[in-house]
Design an enzyme around this catalytic site. Structure first.
Site, PDB file in Angstrom:
ATOM      1  N   LYS A 119       0.820  -1.139  -0.061  1.00  0.00           N
ATOM      2  CA  LYS A 119       0.098   0.019  -0.105  1.00  0.00           C
ATOM      3  C   LYS A 119       0.868   1.245   0.149  1.00  0.00           C
ATOM      4  O   LYS A 119       0.520   2.392  -0.508  1.00  0.00           O
ATOM      5  CB  LYS A 119      -0.953   0.176   1.253  1.00  0.00           C
ATOM      6  N   GLU A 203      -2.541   6.797   7.943  1.00  0.00           N
ATOM      7  CA  GLU A 203      -3.379   7.575   7.179  1.00  0.00           C
ATOM      8  C   GLU A 203      -4.144   8.491   7.873  1.00  0.00           C
ATOM      9  O   GLU A 203      -4.600   7.950   9.200  1.00  0.00           O
ATOM     10  CB  GLU A 203      -4.167   6.622   6.297  1.00  0.00           C
ATOM     11  N   HIS A 238     -14.152  -3.680   8.439  1.00  0.00           N
ATOM     12  CA  HIS A 238     -13.515  -3.476   7.336  1.00  0.00           C
ATOM     13  C   HIS A 238     -13.746  -4.488   6.116  1.00  0.00           C
ATOM     14  O   HIS A 238     -12.896  -4.477   5.163  1.00  0.00           O
ATOM     15  CB  HIS A 238     -12.010  -3.289   7.423  1.00  0.00           C
ATOM     16  N   ARG A 300      -7.058  -8.002  -9.389  1.00  0.00           N
ATOM     17  CA  ARG A 300      -7.736  -9.327  -9.578  1.00  0.00           C
ATOM     18  C   ARG A 300      -9.172  -8.993 -10.009  1.00  0.00           C
ATOM     19  O   ARG A 300      -9.606  -7.962  -9.689  1.00  0.00           O
ATOM     20  CB  ARG A 300      -7.568 -10.090  -8.472  1.00  0.00           C
TER      21      ARG A 300
END
Ligand code: ADP
Ligand code: ADP
Ligand code: MG
Length: 664
Positions: A119, A203, A238, A300
């Protein structure tokens, strides 16, 4: 249909393997399935033209062993490998190995996967390409004090993410500075344990966040298009629960900005095949052109791809096969259009009333609503094994408007019947009826905020008991040949257990064919015009005489009869002791903590000699992606701990023993 491959191998199982096989067959492409011990009799094996056994049931010994899968492809003469999602689908080393073996990987290049795999690197790359990313720190310095200072600079709340994370794992939201270091340690531990990488990024936590993602598609000739957005904001821990397309409240301007950013991202890495650019979106007000930020790319086919197929009419697997075989994208951007609205709900074998504990067991009965698209990899009689994701099916509906598609989803969920294992069907129905969601006003926190209401389960009704009793006793009042009748009435006694509680009722068959059921402390229920046809029972119920229809399945399980009563989507499993086995002896379990499922011990909070309170958390187990706490059945002292962190344990095995009950 254009010529693609003669034969492909599908390196996956369950619904996605079946879904790929379906399109391949339609395209005249032969299919090879691979399977583990547990999957020998599974649907994807039966559907494929050929099937190769690749190892034992644990994924690390079968579906994650790339070399065996490649050997199977070579042995069967398959030209290409479709990875599905999960497993090896985002493993660039596997892609390299597939290529080295002279085969084609149906998906992006290893380089593109590597570029997006972590990430932090992905965010840097996107920043360079001019795509807005979530503000934060994604550099190399992993010093705890430094990261805490960065969190301060970014401003609380922040989200710590394992850079290698996936499936919602390795993430911790932190609301204030005093909680930062503990949360950091937890995210690092989870990153190390699940992905072998403790590196994290920090973040800004976007408040009232919505998750909106864009489906992109690239080919080997430098073209890339988008197939609009999906809203996946309904999440639990999540992880997505219900997805839809298009996103509620989307405007042309915002869609333009988001899809532009997504196509830019795909082109920046010369992306080929199906991919998804995930954005976190400020959902505190109307969507804004400057109110979305890149989170990550999934390189994907996505679990929720069917909602995009529903609104565009495109078969994304067909495109994957075409593009992998070298064909250009079948459609230009201008030709793609949104038609109506679609929803997908993920039906899982899990028990929302018990903290979403994954359930395993045999599906005594499984049937779907004929009006919905139901993507599944199991059928009646199959088992949900503890080795894999406990997804039973994806239920997809499509209509001209959001309202109609959501109504369709509710109907479809109501007509989905699963007996034999707990499911989240009632939870999904409750969500589909959720007021904020129905109005299109929601963010990723909805489920957690309203969890109690969403998981409240209706109590066991007298109708469930009565219909179950009729089936269990094999009574058919309309046949009028039941039992030995005395004075025009026949009495039957029935004893069930439901979730550990004893239920006793008396049934009287009246000479007019009606049934009266009574018990201690319950109001008698009268059923008239009872009709029994195979597994279907119809009757007029109670004082109102409303017609009630149920499906009742009786199956033998161990020494008990499992009586599953289904009214629409609401199923209740009643257990009837087998008369031959005499009374069932249950041992006193209050001195032991049993493994609630087959899985791995990931945490232990107690040691021999510890004093514990009732309900105390003793440890944590994990099965697939789900964590479950081990809880003390009573207060006491720990006598024995027969497991260690990292142990794989069988469901039902004794993990912890308490000293004997003083008065027992
Ligand atoms: P999506 O956004 O498409 O749901 P996820 O990363 O959550 O993406 O996972 C995609 C699918 O991959 C899951 O539904 C699951 O079937 C599979 N998967 C992901 N992580 C794991 C895991 N740790 N073990 C087994 N299967 C997994
Ligand atoms: P994963 O690889 O596990 O899918 P993501 O980075 O895609 O990880 O994040 C998973 C989910 O966490 C998102 O769908 C979203 O609900 C939430 N999330 C991620 N980043 C943020 C953020 N910065 N602010 C608020 N929520 C976030
Ligand atoms: Mg994600």
């Amino acid at each position: 249909m254009k010529k693609t491959f003669s034969k492909i191998l599908i390196a996956n199982r369950g619904e996605i393997a079946c879904r790929v096989i379906r399109t391949a067959r339609r395209m005249g492409v032969a299919t090879v399935a691979v399977y583990s011990d547990a999957d020998a009799a599974s649907m994807h094996v039966a559907m494929a033209d050929e099937a190769i056994h690749i190892g034992a049931s644990p994924v690390s010994e079968s579906y994650l062993v790339g070399s065996r899968i490649i050997e199977a492809a070579l042995a069967t003469g398959a030209e290409a490998i479709h990875p599905g999602y999960g497993f090896l689908s985002e493993n660039p080393d596997f892609v390299d190995a597939v290529k080295a073996a002279g085969l084609i990987f149906i998906g992006p290049s290893a380089e593109a996967i590597r570029a997006m795999g972590l990430k932090d690197a992905a965010k840097d790359l996107m920043t360079k390409a001019g795509v807005p990313v979530v503000p934060g720190y994604q550099g190399a310095n992993q010093d705890a004090t430094f990261l805490a200072n960065e969190a301060e600079r970014i401003g609380y709340p922040v989200l710590i993410k394992a850079r290698a994370g996936g499936g919602g794992k390795g993430m911790r939201k932190v609301d204030k500075a005093s909680e930062f270091l503990d949360a950091l340690a937890a995210a690092q531990r989870e990153g190390q344990a699940s992905f072998g990488d403790a590196h994290v990024l920090v973040e800004k936590f976007i408040t009232s966040p919505r998750h909106i993602e864009v489906q992109v598609f690239g080919d080997n000739h430098g073209s890339a298009v988008h197939l609009f957005e999906r809203d996946c904001s309904l999440q639990r821990r999540h992880q997505k629960v219900i997805e839809e397309a298009p996103a509620p409240g989307m405007t042309d301007a915002v869609r333009h900005a988001m899809t532009d950013a997504a196509v830019t991202a795909a082109k920046a890495i010369s992306y080929s095949g199906a991919g998804t650019i995930e954005f976190i979106v400020d959902g505190s007000g109307p969507l804004r052109e400057d109110g979305f930020w890149f989170m990550e790319m999934n390189t994907r086919l996505q679990v929720e791809h069917p909602v995009t197929e529903a609104i565009t009419g495109v078969d994304l697997v067909e495109w994957q096969l075409l593009v992998a075989s070298g064909a250009p994208l079948p459609m230009a951007q201008d030709a793609l259009q949104i038609d109506g609205h679609a929803f997908e709900a993920r039906l899982y074998a899990e028990d929302p009333t018990k903290g979403f504990l994954p359930a395993t067991g045999k599906l005594e009965h499984l049937s779907f609503c004929a009006k919905a698209r139901n993507d599944s990899g199991v059928q009646s009689g199959d088992s949900i094994s503890p080795f894999y994701d406990p997804m039973i099916a994806k239920i997809i509906t499509h209509a001209a408007t959001r309202e109609d598609a959501l109504d369709g989803l509710l109907d479809a969920l109501g007509e989905t019947q699963v007996a034999g294992t707990a499911t989240n069907a009632e939870f999904l129905s409750a969500l589909a009826k959720h007021d904020g969601f129905a109005k299109g006003h929601f963010d990723t926190g909805v489920i957690e905020r309203d969890l109690a209401a969403l998981t409240a389960s209706d109590p066991l009704s007298e109708e469930h008991i009565a219909f179950g009793a009729i089936a269990a006793l094999d009574l058919d009042p309309s046949r009028r040949d039941f039992g030995f009748r005395l004075w025009g009435e026949a009495k039957h006694q029935v004893q069930f257990t439901y979730e550990g509680e004893q239920i006793e009722r008396q049934l009287i068959l009246c000479s007019d064919g009606s049934v009266i059921m009574s018990g201690d402390n319950t109001r008698p229920l009268k059923l008239s015009a009872v009709k029994v046809e195979n597994a279907h029972i119809t009757a007029r119920s109670g004082a109102t005489g409303a017609i009630r229809k149920a499906q009742v399945r009786v199956a033998t399980r161990n020494a008990e009869q499992l009586v599953s009563v289904l009214f629409g989507g609401v199923v209740r499993d009643l257990l009837l002791p087998d008369p031959r086995s005499g009374s069932l002896v249950t041992s006193d379990l209050s001195d032991v903590v049993l493994a609630p499922m087959t899985g791995t011990i990931v945490g232990l909070d107690v040691a021999v000699g510890d004093r514990i309170d009732e309900g105390a958390k003793l440890g944590v187990m994990e099965a697939m992606k789900m964590e479950t706490a081990l809880v003390a059945p009573r207060a006491g002292t720990v006598l024995e701990v027969s497991c260690a962190v990292g142990d794989a344990v069988e469901g039902g095995s004794v993990l912890i023993r308490l000293e004997e009950q003083p008065d027992a």
